[in-house]
Design a protein around this motif. Structure first.
Motif, PDB file in Angstrom:
ATOM      1  N   VAL A   8       0.843  -1.205   0.000  1.00  0.00           N
ATOM      2  CA  VAL A   8       0.000   0.000   0.000  1.00  0.00           C
ATOM      3  C   VAL A   8       0.873   1.247   0.000  1.00  0.00           C
ATOM      4  O   VAL A   8       0.630   2.212  -0.732  1.00  0.00           O
ATOM      5  CB  VAL A   8      -0.941  -0.011   1.230  1.00  0.00           C
ATOM      6  CG1 VAL A   8      -1.645   1.326   1.368  1.00  0.00           C
ATOM      7  CG2 VAL A   8      -1.958  -1.125   1.090  1.00  0.00           C
ATOM      8  N   PHE A   9       1.946   1.195   0.802  1.00  0.00           N
ATOM      9  CA  PHE A   9       2.872   2.329   0.883  1.00  0.00           C
ATOM     10  C   PHE A   9       3.492   2.613  -0.485  1.00  0.00           C
ATOM     11  O   PHE A   9       3.481   3.756  -0.975  1.00  0.00           O
ATOM     12  CB  PHE A   9       3.946   1.999   1.923  1.00  0.00           C
ATOM     13  CG  PHE A   9       5.090   2.952   1.955  1.00  0.00           C
ATOM     14  CD1 PHE A   9       4.904   4.246   2.412  1.00  0.00           C
ATOM     15  CD2 PHE A   9       6.346   2.558   1.541  1.00  0.00           C
ATOM     16  CE1 PHE A   9       5.957   5.131   2.448  1.00  0.00           C
ATOM     17  CE2 PHE A   9       7.402   3.440   1.573  1.00  0.00           C
ATOM     18  CZ  PHE A   9       7.205   4.730   2.027  1.00  0.00           C
ATOM     19  N   ILE A  10       3.993   1.545  -1.152  1.00  0.00           N
ATOM     20  CA  ILE A  10       4.625   1.725  -2.459  1.00  0.00           C
ATOM     21  C   ILE A  10       3.612   2.245  -3.467  1.00  0.00           C
ATOM     22  O   ILE A  10       3.906   3.114  -4.287  1.00  0.00           O
ATOM     23  CB  ILE A  10       5.236   0.391  -2.935  1.00  0.00           C
ATOM     24  CG1 ILE A  10       6.407   0.001  -2.060  1.00  0.00           C
ATOM     25  CG2 ILE A  10       5.685   0.482  -4.385  1.00  0.00           C
ATOM     26  CD1 ILE A  10       7.015  -1.327  -2.416  1.00  0.00           C
ATOM     27  N   PHE A  11       2.383   1.710  -3.384  1.00  0.00           N
ATOM     28  CA  PHE A  11       1.332   2.103  -4.312  1.00  0.00           C
ATOM     29  C   PHE A  11       1.029   3.595  -4.209  1.00  0.00           C
ATOM     30  O   PHE A  11       0.932   4.308  -5.205  1.00  0.00           O
ATOM     31  CB  PHE A  11       0.086   1.264  -4.006  1.00  0.00           C
ATOM     32  CG  PHE A  11      -1.112   1.613  -4.834  1.00  0.00           C
ATOM     33  CD1 PHE A  11      -1.073   1.468  -6.201  1.00  0.00           C
ATOM     34  CD2 PHE A  11      -2.268   2.070  -4.246  1.00  0.00           C
ATOM     35  CE1 PHE A  11      -2.168   1.781  -6.974  1.00  0.00           C
ATOM     36  CE2 PHE A  11      -3.363   2.390  -5.003  1.00  0.00           C
ATOM     37  CZ  PHE A  11      -3.317   2.253  -6.369  1.00  0.00           C
ATOM     38  N   GLY A  59       4.945   2.623  -7.199  1.00  0.00           N
ATOM     39  CA  GLY A  59       3.851   2.554  -8.151  1.00  0.00           C
ATOM     40  C   GLY A  59       3.068   1.264  -8.067  1.00  0.00           C
ATOM     41  O   GLY A  59       3.415   0.344  -7.333  1.00  0.00           O
ATOM     42  N   GLY A  60       1.989   1.241  -8.848  1.00  0.00           N
ATOM     43  CA  GLY A  60       1.019   0.152  -8.731  1.00  0.00           C
ATOM     44  C   GLY A  60       1.569  -1.194  -9.120  1.00  0.00           C
ATOM     45  O   GLY A  60       1.256  -2.207  -8.487  1.00  0.00           O
ATOM     46  N   PHE A  61       2.391  -1.241 -10.168  1.00  0.00           N
ATOM     47  CA  PHE A  61       2.846  -2.559 -10.606  1.00  0.00           C
ATOM     48  C   PHE A  61       3.754  -3.198  -9.569  1.00  0.00           C
ATOM     49  O   PHE A  61       3.622  -4.387  -9.252  1.00  0.00           O
ATOM     50  CB  PHE A  61       3.568  -2.434 -11.942  1.00  0.00           C
ATOM     51  CG  PHE A  61       3.992  -3.758 -12.464  1.00  0.00           C
ATOM     52  CD1 PHE A  61       3.048  -4.657 -12.925  1.00  0.00           C
ATOM     53  CD2 PHE A  61       5.306  -4.133 -12.459  1.00  0.00           C
ATOM     54  CE1 PHE A  61       3.420  -5.895 -13.372  1.00  0.00           C
ATOM     55  CE2 PHE A  61       5.688  -5.366 -12.920  1.00  0.00           C
ATOM     56  CZ  PHE A  61       4.746  -6.253 -13.380  1.00  0.00           C
ATOM     57  N   ILE A  62       4.685  -2.410  -9.015  1.00  0.00           N
ATOM     58  CA  ILE A  62       5.588  -2.957  -8.004  1.00  0.00           C
ATOM     59  C   ILE A  62       4.790  -3.395  -6.782  1.00  0.00           C
ATOM     60  O   ILE A  62       5.025  -4.469  -6.212  1.00  0.00           O
ATOM     61  CB  ILE A  62       6.645  -1.902  -7.618  1.00  0.00           C
ATOM     62  CG1 ILE A  62       7.373  -1.433  -8.872  1.00  0.00           C
ATOM     63  CG2 ILE A  62       7.619  -2.457  -6.628  1.00  0.00           C
ATOM     64  CD1 ILE A  62       8.194  -0.209  -8.677  1.00  0.00           C
ATOM     65  N   ALA A  63       3.805  -2.548  -6.406  1.00  0.00           N
ATOM     66  CA  ALA A  63       2.978  -2.901  -5.245  1.00  0.00           C
ATOM     67  C   ALA A  63       2.251  -4.216  -5.491  1.00  0.00           C
ATOM     68  O   ALA A  63       2.208  -5.086  -4.614  1.00  0.00           O
ATOM     69  CB  ALA A  63       1.981  -1.786  -4.970  1.00  0.00           C
TER      70      ALA A  63
END
Lengths: 117, 276
Positions: free
Chosen positions: B178-181, B190-194
């Motif tokens: 969630v933090f990365i997102f 970003g969303g893909f890494i998250a």
């Protein structure tokens, strides 16, 4: 540094192409993975190699080119999807037929695959 | 070996000012390595050596020629003068896209259609994988699967420490995701890494506790999740039409495209389901 990156791209392409020309599915999968690394680094290098200028707006006066990075990010994601798909495809193909050669059986079977059965 | 190459490639991305690429590459590599191990586990253990020397030399020669050509091309490009076309993106990222991470702003705002297509491609791949594995336990495939017996199977299939550690890690990994997102628009992330972090956390559950245990507790149908991911991306794009803006225009307030993560989870989970 440019020479190093260029030779790395060349090396990954060489190994990738050689592995793709094999007959078994697993080397082909590994070869495709290596080729996609090579293509990604090649695309990335089209934005030139810039050290320590990440494209995040701050007080810095210059940034590296963000456009190739965005394209490569998409490319990484798509090649991941492709790898996952061919791994599963190879797996299912082997489980169905108990044969992990990439050629169609009977088409141009090399002698060693015949002996392998 | 591929994961070694991947690690070095992502270190290279760090060195050459591409933190987003490095993060994505490293998390993709984790999942790819698990997938390749799954394939190695089930595919035949030995690859017979290809004996014809002429063919081997021919293929080696062809590969070397292609590699040399590509290497020379890369070197030629790298040593040319360079005129960037990204000044517009750099200038407009903050006022136009509302984020300071230019790479992610390009993906979400300037090139939204690209990313939308990417989400759909991933969704198609995920559904295909799901279809291929869903009925793998019936028919001829099941017979082959049953005939594969591993002589080196560990006696303790689900080691206690691994099981406990992965269960503690799951909520932690979800928080990190969630933090990365949420930071993706302004900082590397970003969303893909998250999505990949979530996928890795879920795969760890399958690996540590076994397929039956994890499948019993997975309450969300992965097919529905794939559909929901694509639908959310499409709706986020359509929402801009109501305000007389072109498709996929985003404003600062609405949460836009980095929902790729939703699809990732679904694509990674069924692909690992054949492992146990």
């Amino acid at each position: 540094m440019e020479l190093l990156v260029a030779s790395a791209v060349g090396m990954m392409t060489t190994v990738g192409v050689y592995l793709i020309l094999q007959q078994r599915t697993f080397p082909i999968i590994v070869g495709l993975t290596l080729l996609s690394y090579a293509v990604n680094v090649f695309l990335f290098s089209a934005g030139r190699l810039v050290v320590d200028r990440p494209p995040i707006i701050s007080d810095a006066d210059a940034y590296t080119d963000p456009l190739p990075q965005a394209l490569v990010l998409t490319a990484i994601v798509i090649s991941f999807g492709m790898t996952a798909l061919i791994v599963v495809l190879a797996l299912r193909g082997f489980l169905e037929t108990e044969n992990d050669t990439a050629d169609l059986p009977g088409e141009d079977l090399a002698p060693e695959t015949e002996a392998d059965k | 070996m591929t994961s070694g190459v991947g690690l070095i490639v992502s270190l290279m991305f760090v060195q050459f000012s591409a933190p987003d690429l490095a993060l994505t590459q490293i998390s993709v590599d984790v999942v790819t390595t698990i997938l390749l191990l799954l394939a190695l586990n089930l595919l035949p253990k030995t690859t017979p050596a290809e004996t014809d020397t002429a063919g081997r030399l021919g293929r080696g020669g062809l590969a070397a020629a292609v590699g040399l050509g590509v290497g020379a091309l890369t070197y030629a490009i790298l040593t040319r003068d360079f005129q960037t076309i990204s000044d517009y993106h750099l200038a407009e990222a903050k006022p136009g896209g509302g984020g300071t991470n230019v790479v992610n702003v390009i993906l979400v705002d300037f090139r939204g259609f690209d990313t939308f297509g990417e989400i759909i491609v991933l969704g198609i791949a995920a559904i295909t994988i799901f279809a291929l594995l869903d009925n793998a336990l019936r028919g001829a495939a099941a017979k082959t699967l049953a005939s594969i017996r591993h002589p080196l199977q560990s006696k303790d299939a689900h080691p206690l420490i691994l099981v406990v550690a992965t269960r503690i890690l799951l909520p932690l990994a979800l928080t990190v995701a969630v933090f990365i997102f949420l930071r993706g628009h302004n900082e590397p992330g970003g969303g893909f890494i998250a999505g990949l972090v979530v996928a890795i956390a879920l795969i760890m559950q399958y690996l540590a506790s076994g397929y039956a245990w994890a499948a019993q507790r997975a309450r969300i149908d992965s097919q529905a999740m794939i559909g929901a991911g694509v639908a959310i991306a499409g709706l986020a794009g359509l929402a801009s039409l109501f305000f007389d803006w072109p498709f996929l225009t985003s404003t600062y307030t609405h949460v836009d495209l980095p929902l790729i993560g939703e699809i990732e989870i679904a694509s990674a989970v069924p692909s690992i389901s054949a492992s146990s």
